[in-house]
Design an enzyme around this catalytic site. Structure first.
Site, mmCIF file in Angstrom:
data_model
loop_
_atom_site.group_PDB
_atom_site.id
_atom_site.type_symbol
_atom_site.label_atom_id
_atom_site.label_comp_id
_atom_site.label_asym_id
_atom_site.label_seq_id
_atom_site.Cartn_x
_atom_site.Cartn_y
_atom_site.Cartn_z
ATOM 1 N N GLY A 161 0.842 -1.194 0.000
ATOM 2 C CA GLY A 161 0.000 0.000 0.000
ATOM 3 C C GLY A 161 0.869 1.233 0.000
ATOM 4 O O GLY A 161 2.095 1.142 -0.168
ATOM 5 N N TYR A 174 8.964 -3.315 4.123
ATOM 6 C CA TYR A 174 8.468 -3.577 2.756
ATOM 7 C C TYR A 174 9.638 -3.553 1.769
ATOM 8 O O TYR A 174 9.762 -4.423 0.901
ATOM 9 C CB TYR A 174 7.414 -2.516 2.418
ATOM 10 C CG TYR A 174 6.973 -2.472 0.980
ATOM 11 C CD1 TYR A 174 6.094 -3.414 0.450
ATOM 12 C CD2 TYR A 174 7.429 -1.458 0.130
ATOM 13 C CE1 TYR A 174 5.682 -3.348 -0.875
ATOM 14 C CE2 TYR A 174 7.012 -1.377 -1.190
ATOM 15 C CZ TYR A 174 6.146 -2.330 -1.691
ATOM 16 O OH TYR A 174 5.745 -2.256 -3.004
ATOM 17 N N LYS A 185 11.311 -6.633 -0.539
ATOM 18 C CA LYS A 185 11.490 -6.521 -1.987
ATOM 19 C C LYS A 185 12.939 -6.855 -2.363
ATOM 20 O O LYS A 185 13.185 -7.542 -3.356
ATOM 21 C CB LYS A 185 11.115 -5.113 -2.463
ATOM 22 C CG LYS A 185 9.611 -4.826 -2.456
ATOM 23 C CD LYS A 185 8.878 -5.669 -3.479
ATOM 24 C CE LYS A 185 7.421 -5.287 -3.640
ATOM 25 N NZ LYS A 185 6.655 -6.249 -4.445
ATOM 26 N N ALA A 224 -0.232 8.655 -2.526
ATOM 27 C CA ALA A 224 -0.496 10.097 -2.546
ATOM 28 C C ALA A 224 -1.366 10.553 -3.728
ATOM 29 O O ALA A 224 -2.265 11.380 -3.532
ATOM 30 C CB ALA A 224 0.828 10.859 -2.510
ATOM 31 N N ARG A 282 12.680 11.183 -3.702
ATOM 32 C CA ARG A 282 12.832 9.979 -4.562
ATOM 33 C C ARG A 282 12.477 10.356 -5.985
ATOM 34 O O ARG A 282 11.524 11.093 -6.232
ATOM 35 C CB ARG A 282 11.922 8.855 -4.067
ATOM 36 C CG ARG A 282 11.922 7.643 -4.969
ATOM 37 C CD ARG A 282 11.211 6.465 -4.365
ATOM 38 N NE ARG A 282 11.911 5.920 -3.231
ATOM 39 C CZ ARG A 282 11.323 5.245 -2.239
ATOM 40 N NH1 ARG A 282 10.023 5.072 -2.232
ATOM 41 N NH2 ARG A 282 12.042 4.758 -1.250
HETATM 42 P P1 NAD Z 1 -2.314 -4.055 -5.362
HETATM 43 O O1 NAD Z 1 -2.368 -4.144 -3.869
HETATM 44 O O2 NAD Z 1 -3.439 -3.364 -6.063
HETATM 45 O O3 NAD Z 1 -2.167 -5.514 -5.991
HETATM 46 C C1 NAD Z 1 -1.544 -6.577 -5.314
HETATM 47 C C2 NAD Z 1 -2.517 -7.729 -5.319
HETATM 48 O O4 NAD Z 1 -1.925 -8.843 -4.635
HETATM 49 C C3 NAD Z 1 -3.833 -7.406 -4.572
HETATM 50 O O5 NAD Z 1 -4.945 -7.514 -5.428
HETATM 51 C C4 NAD Z 1 -3.875 -8.447 -3.473
HETATM 52 O O6 NAD Z 1 -5.177 -8.942 -3.180
HETATM 53 C C5 NAD Z 1 -2.968 -9.539 -4.027
HETATM 54 N N1 NAD Z 1 -2.506 -10.408 -2.956
HETATM 55 C C6 NAD Z 1 -1.973 -10.040 -1.767
HETATM 56 N N2 NAD Z 1 -1.729 -11.122 -1.020
HETATM 57 C C7 NAD Z 1 -2.126 -12.197 -1.760
HETATM 58 C C8 NAD Z 1 -2.144 -13.592 -1.515
HETATM 59 N N3 NAD Z 1 -1.721 -14.103 -0.357
HETATM 60 N N4 NAD Z 1 -2.626 -14.406 -2.494
HETATM 61 C C9 NAD Z 1 -3.095 -13.895 -3.658
HETATM 62 N N5 NAD Z 1 -3.096 -12.588 -3.937
HETATM 63 C C10 NAD Z 1 -2.620 -11.741 -2.999
HETATM 64 O O7 NAD Z 1 -0.926 -3.380 -5.724
HETATM 65 P P2 NAD Z 1 -0.373 -2.833 -7.117
HETATM 66 O O8 NAD Z 1 -0.232 -1.371 -6.982
HETATM 67 O O9 NAD Z 1 -1.150 -3.397 -8.242
HETATM 68 O O10 NAD Z 1 1.103 -3.447 -7.100
HETATM 69 C C11 NAD Z 1 1.438 -4.632 -7.818
HETATM 70 C C12 NAD Z 1 2.867 -5.026 -7.481
HETATM 71 O O11 NAD Z 1 3.756 -3.954 -7.822
HETATM 72 C C13 NAD Z 1 3.117 -5.325 -6.008
HETATM 73 O O12 NAD Z 1 4.027 -6.379 -5.901
HETATM 74 C C14 NAD Z 1 3.728 -4.062 -5.483
HETATM 75 O O13 NAD Z 1 4.523 -4.280 -4.343
HETATM 76 C C15 NAD Z 1 4.543 -3.624 -6.683
HETATM 77 N N6 NAD Z 1 4.794 -2.177 -6.657
HETATM 78 C C16 NAD Z 1 3.755 -1.318 -6.831
HETATM 79 C C17 NAD Z 1 4.002 0.039 -6.778
HETATM 80 C C18 NAD Z 1 2.894 1.032 -6.953
HETATM 81 O O14 NAD Z 1 3.177 2.228 -6.853
HETATM 82 N N7 NAD Z 1 1.660 0.611 -7.223
HETATM 83 C C19 NAD Z 1 5.302 0.522 -6.557
HETATM 84 C C20 NAD Z 1 6.332 -0.388 -6.363
HETATM 85 C C21 NAD Z 1 6.067 -1.752 -6.448
HETATM 86 N N1 GDD Z 2 -0.656 8.163 0.908
HETATM 87 C C1 GDD Z 2 -0.621 9.453 1.263
HETATM 88 N N2 GDD Z 2 -1.762 10.041 1.721
HETATM 89 N N3 GDD Z 2 0.551 10.125 1.196
HETATM 90 C C2 GDD Z 2 0.563 11.420 1.565
HETATM 91 C C3 GDD Z 2 -0.583 12.085 2.017
HETATM 92 C C4 GDD Z 2 -1.807 11.363 2.105
HETATM 93 O O1 GDD Z 2 -2.851 11.855 2.483
HETATM 94 N N4 GDD Z 2 -0.249 13.362 2.314
HETATM 95 C C5 GDD Z 2 1.038 13.492 2.037
HETATM 96 N N5 GDD Z 2 1.547 12.311 1.607
HETATM 97 C C6 GDD Z 2 2.965 12.067 1.311
HETATM 98 C C7 GDD Z 2 3.528 10.860 2.063
HETATM 99 O O2 GDD Z 2 3.760 11.188 3.406
HETATM 100 C C8 GDD Z 2 4.807 10.630 1.273
HETATM 101 O O3 GDD Z 2 5.830 11.470 1.739
HETATM 102 C C9 GDD Z 2 4.403 11.035 -0.153
HETATM 103 O O4 GDD Z 2 3.161 11.761 -0.041
HETATM 104 C C10 GDD Z 2 4.185 9.850 -1.066
HETATM 105 O O5 GDD Z 2 3.353 8.942 -0.382
HETATM 106 P P1 GDD Z 2 2.814 7.584 -1.059
HETATM 107 O O6 GDD Z 2 2.435 7.855 -2.463
HETATM 108 O O7 GDD Z 2 1.755 7.026 -0.164
HETATM 109 O O8 GDD Z 2 4.035 6.579 -0.941
HETATM 110 P P2 GDD Z 2 5.612 6.621 -1.283
HETATM 111 O O9 GDD Z 2 5.918 7.301 -2.575
HETATM 112 O O10 GDD Z 2 6.332 7.159 -0.104
HETATM 113 O O11 GDD Z 2 5.883 5.081 -1.431
HETATM 114 C C11 GDD Z 2 5.062 4.355 -2.357
HETATM 115 O O12 GDD Z 2 5.746 4.112 -3.538
HETATM 116 C C12 GDD Z 2 6.675 3.081 -3.490
HETATM 117 C C13 GDD Z 2 7.382 2.945 -4.816
HETATM 118 O O13 GDD Z 2 7.949 4.143 -5.216
HETATM 119 C C14 GDD Z 2 4.485 3.156 -1.666
HETATM 120 O O14 GDD Z 2 3.285 2.729 -2.312
HETATM 121 C C15 GDD Z 2 5.395 2.013 -1.658
HETATM 122 O O15 GDD Z 2 4.675 0.852 -1.242
HETATM 123 C C16 GDD Z 2 5.933 1.818 -3.091
HETATM 124 O O16 GDD Z 2 6.784 0.726 -3.169
#
Ligand code: NAD
Ligand code: GDD
Length: 328
Positions: free
Chosen positions: A76, A149, A153, A193, A283
Protein backbone atom coordinates in the site's frame (compact mmCIF):
# COMPACT_ATOMS: atom_id res chain seq x y z
CA UNK A 1 -2.23 -19.24 -28.53
CA UNK A 2 0.32 -17.88 -26.05
CA UNK A 3 -0.54 -18.23 -22.37
CA UNK A 4 0.09 -15.65 -19.64
CA UNK A 5 -0.40 -15.87 -15.90
CA UNK A 6 -0.90 -12.71 -13.84
CA UNK A 7 -0.45 -13.24 -10.10
CA UNK A 8 -2.09 -10.35 -8.27
CA UNK A 9 -4.41 -10.02 -11.28
CA UNK A 10 -7.21 -8.70 -9.06
CA UNK A 11 -5.09 -5.73 -7.99
CA UNK A 12 -4.47 -2.34 -9.53
CA UNK A 13 -1.53 -2.94 -11.91
CA UNK A 14 -2.43 -6.61 -12.39
CA UNK A 15 -5.94 -5.93 -13.66
CA UNK A 16 -4.63 -3.34 -16.15
CA UNK A 17 -1.95 -5.81 -17.27
CA UNK A 18 -4.55 -8.55 -17.83
CA UNK A 19 -6.48 -6.18 -20.13
CA UNK A 20 -3.35 -5.36 -22.10
CA UNK A 21 -2.35 -9.03 -22.51
CA UNK A 22 -5.85 -9.91 -23.68
CA UNK A 23 -5.58 -7.07 -26.21
CA UNK A 24 -2.39 -8.69 -27.49
CA UNK A 25 -4.18 -12.00 -28.05
CA UNK A 26 -2.92 -13.99 -25.06
CA UNK A 27 -4.99 -16.55 -23.21
CA UNK A 28 -4.76 -15.15 -19.67
CA UNK A 29 -5.21 -16.67 -16.25
CA UNK A 30 -5.26 -14.34 -13.26
CA UNK A 31 -4.98 -15.28 -9.60
CA UNK A 32 -5.61 -13.19 -6.52
CA UNK A 33 -7.26 -13.24 -3.11
CA UNK A 34 -10.02 -11.21 -4.70
CA UNK A 35 -11.44 -10.20 -8.07
CA UNK A 36 -10.88 -6.61 -9.27
CA UNK A 37 -13.02 -4.15 -7.29
CA UNK A 38 -13.94 -1.66 -10.00
CA UNK A 39 -14.44 -3.64 -13.22
CA UNK A 40 -14.99 -7.17 -14.46
CA UNK A 41 -11.73 -9.02 -14.94
CA UNK A 42 -10.67 -9.38 -18.57
CA UNK A 43 -8.99 -12.72 -17.77
CA UNK A 44 -10.16 -15.92 -19.47
CA UNK A 45 -9.81 -17.73 -16.18
CA UNK A 46 -9.67 -16.19 -12.69
CA UNK A 47 -8.54 -18.20 -9.67
CA UNK A 48 -9.54 -16.76 -6.32
CA UNK A 49 -6.55 -18.19 -4.46
CA UNK A 50 -4.27 -17.52 -1.51
CA UNK A 51 -0.77 -17.70 -2.97
CA UNK A 52 0.74 -18.15 0.48
CA UNK A 53 -0.54 -21.70 0.15
CA UNK A 54 1.82 -23.90 -1.87
CA UNK A 55 -0.93 -26.22 -3.16
CA UNK A 56 -2.90 -23.23 -4.45
CA UNK A 57 0.12 -21.95 -6.34
CA UNK A 58 0.60 -25.40 -7.92
CA UNK A 59 -3.01 -25.37 -9.14
CA UNK A 60 -2.70 -21.84 -10.49
CA UNK A 61 0.37 -22.85 -12.55
CA UNK A 62 -1.30 -25.94 -14.05
CA UNK A 63 -0.97 -26.13 -17.84
CA UNK A 64 2.27 -24.10 -17.99
CA UNK A 65 2.71 -20.53 -19.22
CA UNK A 66 4.83 -18.59 -21.70
CA UNK A 67 4.82 -15.49 -19.50
CA UNK A 68 4.26 -15.25 -15.74
CA UNK A 69 3.88 -11.83 -14.07
CA UNK A 70 4.29 -11.89 -10.28
CA UNK A 71 2.56 -8.79 -8.88
CA UNK A 72 0.90 -10.27 -5.80
CA UNK A 73 2.06 -8.61 -2.58
CA UNK A 74 0.76 -7.22 0.68
CA UNK A 75 1.32 -3.55 -0.10
CA UNK A 76 0.00 0.00 0.00
CA UNK A 77 0.97 3.64 0.22
CA UNK A 78 2.82 5.43 3.01
CA UNK A 79 -0.16 5.03 5.37
CA UNK A 80 0.15 1.25 5.07
CA UNK A 81 3.86 0.49 4.65
CA UNK A 82 5.58 3.20 6.71
CA UNK A 83 3.64 3.13 9.99
CA UNK A 84 5.31 -0.04 11.26
CA UNK A 85 1.94 -1.56 12.14
CA UNK A 86 1.85 -3.99 9.19
CA UNK A 87 5.52 -4.97 9.05
CA UNK A 88 5.21 -8.64 10.05
CA UNK A 89 2.32 -9.27 7.63
CA UNK A 90 4.05 -7.45 4.78
CA UNK A 91 7.28 -9.43 5.19
CA UNK A 92 5.67 -12.79 5.86
CA UNK A 93 2.91 -12.66 3.26
CA UNK A 94 4.92 -11.31 0.36
CA UNK A 95 7.99 -13.47 1.04
CA UNK A 96 5.82 -16.58 1.35
CA UNK A 97 4.16 -15.85 -2.01
CA UNK A 98 7.54 -15.39 -3.71
CA UNK A 99 9.04 -18.54 -2.17
CA UNK A 100 6.06 -20.59 -3.36
CA UNK A 101 5.97 -19.04 -6.83
CA UNK A 102 9.64 -19.73 -7.48
CA UNK A 103 9.57 -23.28 -6.16
CA UNK A 104 6.57 -24.12 -8.34
CA UNK A 105 8.13 -22.34 -11.34
CA UNK A 106 11.09 -24.67 -11.36
CA UNK A 107 8.83 -27.74 -11.40
CA UNK A 108 6.20 -26.62 -13.92
CA UNK A 109 7.48 -25.28 -17.25
CA UNK A 110 7.31 -21.50 -17.52
CA UNK A 111 8.85 -19.42 -20.30
CA UNK A 112 9.73 -16.24 -18.42
CA UNK A 113 8.84 -14.85 -15.04
CA UNK A 114 8.59 -11.15 -14.17
CA UNK A 115 8.90 -9.87 -10.60
CA UNK A 116 7.68 -6.43 -9.49
CA UNK A 117 10.14 -4.99 -7.01
CA UNK A 118 9.98 -1.44 -5.70
CA UNK A 119 11.98 1.76 -5.41
CA UNK A 120 11.49 1.24 -1.67
CA UNK A 121 14.49 -1.11 -1.73
CA UNK A 122 16.92 1.80 -2.33
CA UNK A 123 18.97 2.95 0.67
CA UNK A 124 17.53 5.72 2.75
CA UNK A 125 20.95 7.45 3.00
CA UNK A 126 20.75 8.31 -0.73
CA UNK A 127 17.27 9.81 -0.38
CA UNK A 128 17.80 12.41 2.34
CA UNK A 129 18.12 15.44 0.06
CA UNK A 130 14.71 16.12 -1.50
CA UNK A 131 16.27 17.92 -4.46
CA UNK A 132 18.93 15.35 -5.25
CA UNK A 133 17.95 11.73 -4.50
CA UNK A 134 20.05 8.94 -5.99
CA UNK A 135 18.06 5.96 -7.26
CA UNK A 136 20.45 4.52 -9.84
CA UNK A 137 20.19 0.75 -9.99
CA UNK A 138 23.82 0.40 -8.92
CA UNK A 139 23.23 2.35 -5.70
CA UNK A 140 21.34 -0.49 -3.97
CA UNK A 141 24.26 -1.53 -1.75
CA UNK A 142 25.21 -1.22 1.07
CA UNK A 143 21.53 -1.97 1.58
CA UNK A 144 19.53 0.26 3.91
CA UNK A 145 15.87 0.45 2.87
CA UNK A 146 13.79 2.62 5.20
CA UNK A 147 10.94 0.08 5.50
CA UNK A 148 10.45 -3.65 6.03
CA UNK A 149 8.47 -3.58 2.76
CA UNK A 150 11.67 -2.45 1.02
CA UNK A 151 13.74 -5.17 2.72
CA UNK A 152 11.30 -7.86 1.58
CA UNK A 153 11.49 -6.52 -1.99
CA UNK A 154 15.28 -6.60 -1.90
CA UNK A 155 15.30 -10.15 -0.49
CA UNK A 156 12.83 -11.31 -3.14
CA UNK A 157 14.79 -9.69 -5.99
CA UNK A 158 17.77 -11.74 -4.82
CA UNK A 159 15.62 -14.86 -4.56
CA UNK A 160 14.48 -14.51 -8.19
CA UNK A 161 18.07 -14.09 -9.39
CA UNK A 162 19.20 -17.05 -7.25
CA UNK A 163 16.56 -19.28 -8.87
CA UNK A 164 17.68 -18.02 -12.28
CA UNK A 165 21.29 -18.90 -11.45
CA UNK A 166 20.73 -22.26 -9.77
CA UNK A 167 17.58 -23.57 -11.50
CA UNK A 168 17.77 -22.05 -14.97
CA UNK A 169 14.67 -19.84 -14.72
CA UNK A 170 14.43 -16.86 -17.05
CA UNK A 171 13.59 -13.94 -14.75
CA UNK A 172 13.02 -10.24 -15.28
CA UNK A 173 12.99 -7.78 -12.36
CA UNK A 174 11.73 -4.20 -12.37
CA UNK A 175 11.75 -1.63 -9.58
CA UNK A 176 8.50 0.28 -9.87
CA UNK A 177 8.36 3.91 -8.73
CA UNK A 178 4.94 4.99 -7.40
CA UNK A 179 2.47 3.88 -10.07
CA UNK A 180 -0.92 5.59 -10.29
CA UNK A 181 -4.06 5.60 -12.42
CA UNK A 182 -7.75 4.75 -12.45
CA UNK A 183 -9.00 1.66 -10.63
CA UNK A 184 -6.35 1.81 -7.89
CA UNK A 185 -6.93 2.00 -4.13
CA UNK A 186 -8.28 5.41 -3.19
CA UNK A 187 -10.22 4.94 0.06
CA UNK A 188 -9.16 1.73 1.82
CA UNK A 189 -6.07 2.78 3.79
CA UNK A 190 -3.68 1.47 1.10
CA UNK A 191 -3.98 4.46 -1.22
CA UNK A 192 -0.87 6.34 -2.33
CA UNK A 193 -0.50 10.10 -2.55
CA UNK A 194 -1.98 10.56 -6.05
CA UNK A 195 -5.25 8.89 -5.07
CA UNK A 196 -5.32 10.14 -1.47
CA UNK A 197 -4.75 13.78 -2.42
CA UNK A 198 -7.20 13.54 -5.34
CA UNK A 199 -9.83 12.14 -2.97
CA UNK A 200 -9.22 14.85 -0.39
CA UNK A 201 -9.38 17.57 -3.06
CA UNK A 202 -12.56 16.13 -4.59
CA UNK A 203 -14.26 15.84 -1.19
CA UNK A 204 -13.25 19.16 0.43
CA UNK A 205 -15.97 21.78 0.82
CA UNK A 206 -15.71 24.87 -1.41
CA UNK A 207 -12.93 27.12 -0.08
CA UNK A 208 -12.06 24.51 2.56
CA UNK A 209 -8.79 22.74 3.39
CA UNK A 210 -7.06 19.41 2.91
CA UNK A 211 -4.64 17.64 5.22
CA UNK A 212 -1.23 16.64 3.92
CA UNK A 213 1.31 14.45 5.76
CA UNK A 214 4.60 16.23 6.36
CA UNK A 215 5.73 19.66 5.21
CA UNK A 216 5.05 18.87 1.54
CA UNK A 217 8.67 19.54 0.58
CA UNK A 218 9.37 15.81 0.29
CA UNK A 219 9.73 14.82 -3.40
CA UNK A 220 8.53 11.92 -5.52
CA UNK A 221 7.92 10.96 -9.13
CA UNK A 222 4.71 9.25 -10.22
CA UNK A 223 4.24 6.97 -13.22
CA UNK A 224 0.94 6.47 -15.02
CA UNK A 225 -0.12 2.82 -15.11
CA UNK A 226 -0.18 2.52 -18.93
CA UNK A 227 3.52 3.39 -19.13
CA UNK A 228 4.28 1.03 -16.26
CA UNK A 229 2.75 -1.80 -18.28
CA UNK A 230 4.50 -0.75 -21.46
CA UNK A 231 7.84 -0.86 -19.63
CA UNK A 232 7.01 -4.18 -17.99
CA UNK A 233 6.23 -5.87 -21.31
CA UNK A 234 9.28 -4.37 -23.01
CA UNK A 235 11.51 -5.65 -20.20
CA UNK A 236 9.87 -9.08 -20.17
CA UNK A 237 10.49 -9.57 -23.88
CA UNK A 238 14.00 -8.12 -23.91
CA UNK A 239 17.28 -9.92 -23.30
CA UNK A 240 17.95 -7.78 -20.20
CA UNK A 241 17.14 -9.38 -16.84
CA UNK A 242 17.31 -6.21 -14.74
CA UNK A 243 16.87 -5.07 -12.04
CA UNK A 244 15.81 -1.86 -13.70
CA UNK A 245 13.79 1.17 -12.65
CA UNK A 246 10.36 1.58 -14.19
CA UNK A 247 9.34 5.05 -13.13
CA UNK A 248 8.95 8.64 -14.18
CA UNK A 249 11.84 11.07 -13.80
CA UNK A 250 9.52 14.08 -13.53
CA UNK A 251 10.18 14.81 -9.86
CA UNK A 252 7.80 17.07 -7.93
CA UNK A 253 7.41 18.08 -4.30
CA UNK A 254 4.19 16.91 -2.69
CA UNK A 255 3.18 20.58 -2.36
CA UNK A 256 3.63 21.05 -6.13
CA UNK A 257 1.79 17.82 -6.72
CA UNK A 258 -1.24 18.94 -4.69
CA UNK A 259 -1.23 22.25 -6.60
CA UNK A 260 -1.31 20.32 -9.89
CA UNK A 261 -4.32 18.31 -8.74
CA UNK A 262 -6.13 21.46 -7.55
CA UNK A 263 -5.52 23.03 -10.93
CA UNK A 264 -6.97 19.99 -12.70
CA UNK A 265 -9.92 20.01 -10.31
CA UNK A 266 -10.44 23.76 -10.72
CA UNK A 267 -10.47 24.14 -6.94
CA UNK A 268 -8.53 26.44 -4.60
CA UNK A 269 -8.10 24.89 -1.17
CA UNK A 270 -5.84 25.51 1.79
CA UNK A 271 -3.27 22.83 2.63
CA UNK A 272 -2.87 21.98 6.32
CA UNK A 273 0.35 20.11 7.07
CA UNK A 274 -0.01 17.42 9.71
CA UNK A 275 2.21 14.69 11.18
CA UNK A 276 1.99 11.42 9.29
CA UNK A 277 4.09 8.66 7.73
CA UNK A 278 6.30 10.41 5.19
CA UNK A 279 8.87 7.81 4.05
CA UNK A 280 12.05 8.97 2.38
CA UNK A 281 12.69 12.69 1.97
CA UNK A 282 13.27 12.54 -1.78
CA UNK A 283 12.83 9.98 -4.56
CA UNK A 284 13.02 10.08 -8.33
CA UNK A 285 13.44 7.40 -10.95
CA UNK A 286 16.83 7.38 -12.68
CA UNK A 287 16.08 6.28 -16.23
CA UNK A 288 19.57 6.07 -17.75
CA UNK A 289 19.74 2.27 -17.55
CA UNK A 290 16.28 1.54 -18.97
CA UNK A 291 16.98 3.90 -21.84
CA UNK A 292 20.34 2.27 -22.51
CA UNK A 293 19.11 -1.33 -22.30
CA UNK A 294 15.59 -1.11 -23.70
CA UNK A 295 15.94 1.99 -25.88
CA UNK A 296 12.81 3.31 -24.19
CA UNK A 297 11.84 5.24 -21.07
CA UNK A 298 8.56 6.68 -19.81
CA UNK A 299 7.91 10.11 -21.26
CA UNK A 300 4.25 11.00 -20.71
CA UNK A 301 3.86 14.27 -18.77
CA UNK A 302 2.62 13.76 -15.20
CA UNK A 303 -0.25 16.21 -15.69
CA UNK A 304 -1.83 14.04 -18.41
CA UNK A 305 -2.18 10.86 -16.38
CA UNK A 306 -3.11 12.89 -13.33
CA UNK A 307 -6.07 14.48 -15.13
CA UNK A 308 -7.40 11.04 -16.11
CA UNK A 309 -6.90 9.74 -12.57
CA UNK A 310 -8.47 12.74 -10.86
CA UNK A 311 -11.60 12.46 -13.02
CA UNK A 312 -11.91 8.78 -12.15
CA UNK A 313 -11.56 9.43 -8.41
CA UNK A 314 -14.00 12.33 -8.61
CA UNK A 315 -16.51 9.96 -10.22
CA UNK A 316 -15.92 7.40 -7.44
CA UNK A 317 -16.47 10.07 -4.80
CA UNK A 318 -19.74 11.12 -6.47
CA UNK A 319 -20.81 7.49 -6.72
CA UNK A 320 -20.02 7.01 -3.02
CA UNK A 321 -22.02 10.11 -2.11
CA UNK A 322 -25.02 8.95 -4.11
CA UNK A 323 -24.65 5.38 -2.70
CA UNK A 324 -24.79 6.69 0.84
CA UNK A 325 -27.47 9.33 0.21
CA UNK A 326 -30.57 8.66 2.28
CA UNK A 327 -33.66 7.58 0.32
CA UNK A 328 -35.64 10.65 -0.60
P1 NAD B 1 -2.31 -4.06 -5.36
O1 NAD B 1 -2.37 -4.14 -3.87
O2 NAD B 1 -3.44 -3.36 -6.06
O3 NAD B 1 -2.17 -5.51 -5.99
C1 NAD B 1 -1.54 -6.58 -5.31
C2 NAD B 1 -2.52 -7.73 -5.32
O4 NAD B 1 -1.93 -8.84 -4.64
C3 NAD B 1 -3.83 -7.41 -4.57
O5 NAD B 1 -4.95 -7.51 -5.43
C4 NAD B 1 -3.87 -8.45 -3.47
O6 NAD B 1 -5.18 -8.94 -3.18
C5 NAD B 1 -2.97 -9.54 -4.03
N1 NAD B 1 -2.51 -10.41 -2.96
C6 NAD B 1 -1.97 -10.04 -1.77
N2 NAD B 1 -1.73 -11.12 -1.02
C7 NAD B 1 -2.13 -12.20 -1.76
C8 NAD B 1 -2.14 -13.59 -1.52
N3 NAD B 1 -1.72 -14.10 -0.36
N4 NAD B 1 -2.63 -14.41 -2.49
C9 NAD B 1 -3.09 -13.89 -3.66
N5 NAD B 1 -3.10 -12.59 -3.94
C10 NAD B 1 -2.62 -11.74 -3.00
O7 NAD B 1 -0.93 -3.38 -5.72
P2 NAD B 1 -0.37 -2.83 -7.12
O8 NAD B 1 -0.23 -1.37 -6.98
O9 NAD B 1 -1.15 -3.40 -8.24
O10 NAD B 1 1.10 -3.45 -7.10
C11 NAD B 1 1.44 -4.63 -7.82
C12 NAD B 1 2.87 -5.03 -7.48
O11 NAD B 1 3.76 -3.95 -7.82
C13 NAD B 1 3.12 -5.33 -6.01
O12 NAD B 1 4.03 -6.38 -5.90
C14 NAD B 1 3.73 -4.06 -5.48
O13 NAD B 1 4.52 -4.28 -4.34
C15 NAD B 1 4.54 -3.62 -6.68
N6 NAD B 1 4.79 -2.18 -6.66
C16 NAD B 1 3.75 -1.32 -6.83
C17 NAD B 1 4.00 0.04 -6.78
C18 NAD B 1 2.89 1.03 -6.95
O14 NAD B 1 3.18 2.23 -6.85
N7 NAD B 1 1.66 0.61 -7.22
C19 NAD B 1 5.30 0.52 -6.56
C20 NAD B 1 6.33 -0.39 -6.36
C21 NAD B 1 6.07 -1.75 -6.45
N1 GDD C 1 -0.66 8.16 0.91
C1 GDD C 1 -0.62 9.45 1.26
N2 GDD C 1 -1.76 10.04 1.72
N3 GDD C 1 0.55 10.13 1.20
C2 GDD C 1 0.56 11.42 1.56
C3 GDD C 1 -0.58 12.09 2.02
C4 GDD C 1 -1.81 11.36 2.11
O1 GDD C 1 -2.85 11.86 2.48
N4 GDD C 1 -0.25 13.36 2.31
C5 GDD C 1 1.04 13.49 2.04
N5 GDD C 1 1.55 12.31 1.61
C6 GDD C 1 2.97 12.07 1.31
C7 GDD C 1 3.53 10.86 2.06
O2 GDD C 1 3.76 11.19 3.41
C8 GDD C 1 4.81 10.63 1.27
O3 GDD C 1 5.83 11.47 1.74
C9 GDD C 1 4.40 11.03 -0.15
O4 GDD C 1 3.16 11.76 -0.04
C10 GDD C 1 4.19 9.85 -1.07
O5 GDD C 1 3.35 8.94 -0.38
P1 GDD C 1 2.81 7.58 -1.06
O6 GDD C 1 2.44 7.86 -2.46
O7 GDD C 1 1.76 7.03 -0.16
O8 GDD C 1 4.03 6.58 -0.94
P2 GDD C 1 5.61 6.62 -1.28
O9 GDD C 1 5.92 7.30 -2.58
O10 GDD C 1 6.33 7.16 -0.10
O11 GDD C 1 5.88 5.08 -1.43
C11 GDD C 1 5.06 4.35 -2.36
O12 GDD C 1 5.75 4.11 -3.54
C12 GDD C 1 6.68 3.08 -3.49
C13 GDD C 1 7.38 2.95 -4.82
O13 GDD C 1 7.95 4.14 -5.22
C14 GDD C 1 4.48 3.16 -1.67
O14 GDD C 1 3.28 2.73 -2.31
C15 GDD C 1 5.40 2.01 -1.66
O15 GDD C 1 4.67 0.85 -1.24
C16 GDD C 1 5.93 1.82 -3.09
O16 GDD C 1 6.78 0.73 -3.17
Amino acid sequence: MKRALVLGGGGFIGSHLVKRLKGEGFWVRAADLKKPRYAETAADDFHVADLRDYGSVERVFEGGFDEVYQLAADMGGAGFVFTGENDADIMHNSAQINLNVLEVSRRIPVGRIFYSSSACMYPEYNQLDPDNPNCTEGSAYPAAPDSEYGWEKLFSERLYFAYARNHGLTVRVARYHNIFGPEGSWDDGREKAPAALSRKIAMAPEGGEIEMWGDGRQTRSFLFVDECIEGTLRLMRSDFAGPVNIGSDEMVSINQFADMIMQIAGRTLTVRHIDGPTGVRGRNSDNALILERLGWAPSRPLAEGLAVTYRWIESQVKLGCSDSAPDA
